[in-house]
Scaffold this active site. Structure first.
Site, PDB file in Angstrom:
ATOM      1  CG  ASN A  19      -1.690   1.251   1.416  1.00  0.00           C
ATOM      2  OD1 ASN A  19      -1.817   2.046   0.475  1.00  0.00           O
ATOM      3  ND2 ASN A  19      -2.232   1.465   2.601  1.00  0.00           N
TER       4      ASN A  19
ATOM      5  N   GLY B 137       1.942   2.112  10.800  1.00  0.00           N
ATOM      6  CA  GLY B 137       2.867   3.233  10.696  1.00  0.00           C
ATOM      7  C   GLY B 137       3.470   3.650  12.022  1.00  0.00           C
TER       8      GLY B 137
ATOM      9  CE  LYS C 272       0.383   3.424   4.841  1.00  0.00           C
ATOM     10  NZ  LYS C 272       0.041   3.529   6.231  1.00  0.00           N
TER      11      LYS C 272
ATOM     12  CD  GLU D  99      -3.656  -2.888   7.146  1.00  0.00           C
ATOM     13  OE1 GLU D  99      -2.545  -3.131   6.650  1.00  0.00           O
ATOM     14  OE2 GLU D  99      -4.270  -1.825   6.935  1.00  0.00           O
TER      15      GLU D  99
ATOM     16  CB  SER E 175       4.818  -1.793  12.096  1.00  0.00           C
ATOM     17  OG  SER E 175       4.252  -0.511  12.319  1.00  0.00           O
TER      18      SER E 175
ATOM     19  CG  HIS F  66      -5.951   1.606   4.986  1.00  0.00           C
ATOM     20  ND1 HIS F  66      -5.545   2.539   5.903  1.00  0.00           N
ATOM     21  CD2 HIS F  66      -4.914   0.763   4.803  1.00  0.00           C
ATOM     22  CE1 HIS F  66      -4.294   2.267   6.264  1.00  0.00           C
ATOM     23  NE2 HIS F  66      -3.886   1.193   5.604  1.00  0.00           N
TER      24      HIS F  66
ATOM     25  CD  GLU G 280      -3.088   5.283   6.730  1.00  0.00           C
ATOM     26  OE1 GLU G 280      -3.050   5.407   5.500  1.00  0.00           O
ATOM     27  OE2 GLU G 280      -2.139   4.814   7.394  1.00  0.00           O
TER      28      GLU G 280
END
Ligand code: PEP
Length: 252
Positions: free
Chosen positions: A9, A173, A11, A167, A213, A95, A97
């Site tokens: 990904n 991150g 991003k 996730e 991560s 996702h 985010e």
């Protein structure tokens, strides 16, 4: 046997030129690696450029989001028709985010899932708990609500084309990774949920990726867990060396 997936990904990183450099480097170092499906998910602006470089290779293309409509007055959005047109086979949906910053809900995830599947795109649907959820012992309840929402009215036939990514939000991150045991426990919970809500064959066949991560150093132990079928990789997918090292380290 489930074929593992290593998906990157990217991003909101990589201009077109940078994306070309990255995908060429991935292609070169991947060689004839065939132990996992390798998927790259560049930003929209680089999708078609990247597709031009991976067409006829073993690398597959995914997008990071879509809208639940084929076309219309939806300024700033992107449709599954457009993603197919760019060469996408996969699309990341829900996702964290997108849930955190752009108001994605279990309902919008479901609408996106349905249209993606109707249009022949394979969703990589993301679920995961926040740190507060985990500390309040709500991990399974949150994951279950996300699964219920995402999979409402999805048919058994469509399930053949769905990938789930677990996730934990606190691991994305942040450099914090779930231990292999923690991750395996949630993956097992997801597979059991799929058995109860679809059937055992579907649960056995569905790929469940871990994300948060993942790095070359921790990938092997995570991917060795029974119910972890690959990874959704953010930061470490932005460099060919680390992305390929994850694929090579992780998949025996
Ligand atoms: C992600 O963006 O899906 C992700 C897992 O990011 P990172 O690997 O950087 O934690």
């Amino acid at each position: 046997m489930r074929v593992p997936i290593i998906a990157g990904n990217w991003k909101m990183y990589k201009t077109m030129g940078e994306a070309m450099g990255l995908v060429n480097a991935i292609k070169k170092s991947l060689g004839s690696f065939d132990k996992a499906e390798v998927v790259v998910c560049p930003p929209f602006t680089a999708l078609n450029t990247v597709y031009g470089l991976i067409e006829n290779s073993m690398i597959k293309l995914g997008a990071q989001n879509l809208l639940w409509e084929k076309e219309g007055a939806f300024t700033g959005e992107i449709s599954p028709v457009m993603l197919k047109d760019c060469g996408c086979e996969y699309v990341i949906i829900g996702h964290s985010e997108r849930r955190q910053y752009f108001g994605e809900t279990n309902e919008t995830v479901n609408k996106k899932m349905k249209l993606a599947l109707d249009m022949g795109l394979m969703p990589i649907v993301c679920v995961g708990e926040t740190l507060a959820d985990r500390e309040a012992n709500k991990t399974n309840a949150v994951i279950e609500a996300q699964l219920k929402g995402a999979f409402a009215d999805i048919s058994n036939d469509d399930m053949a084309n769905v990938v789930v990514a677990y996730e934990p939000v606190w691991g994305i991150g942040t450099g914090k990774t779930a231990t292999p045991d923690m991750a395996q426990a949630v993956h097992k919970f997801i597979r059991t949920w799929l058995t109860s809500n679809f059937n055992a064959d579907i649960a056995e066949a569905t790929r469940i990726l871990y994300g948060g991560s993942v790095k070359p150093e921790n990938a092997k132990e995570l991917m060795a867990q029974d119910d972890i079928d690959g990874g959704l990789i953010g930061g470490a997918s932005l460099k060919a060396e680390s992305f390929i090292a994850i694929a090579r380290n992780a998949i025996a």
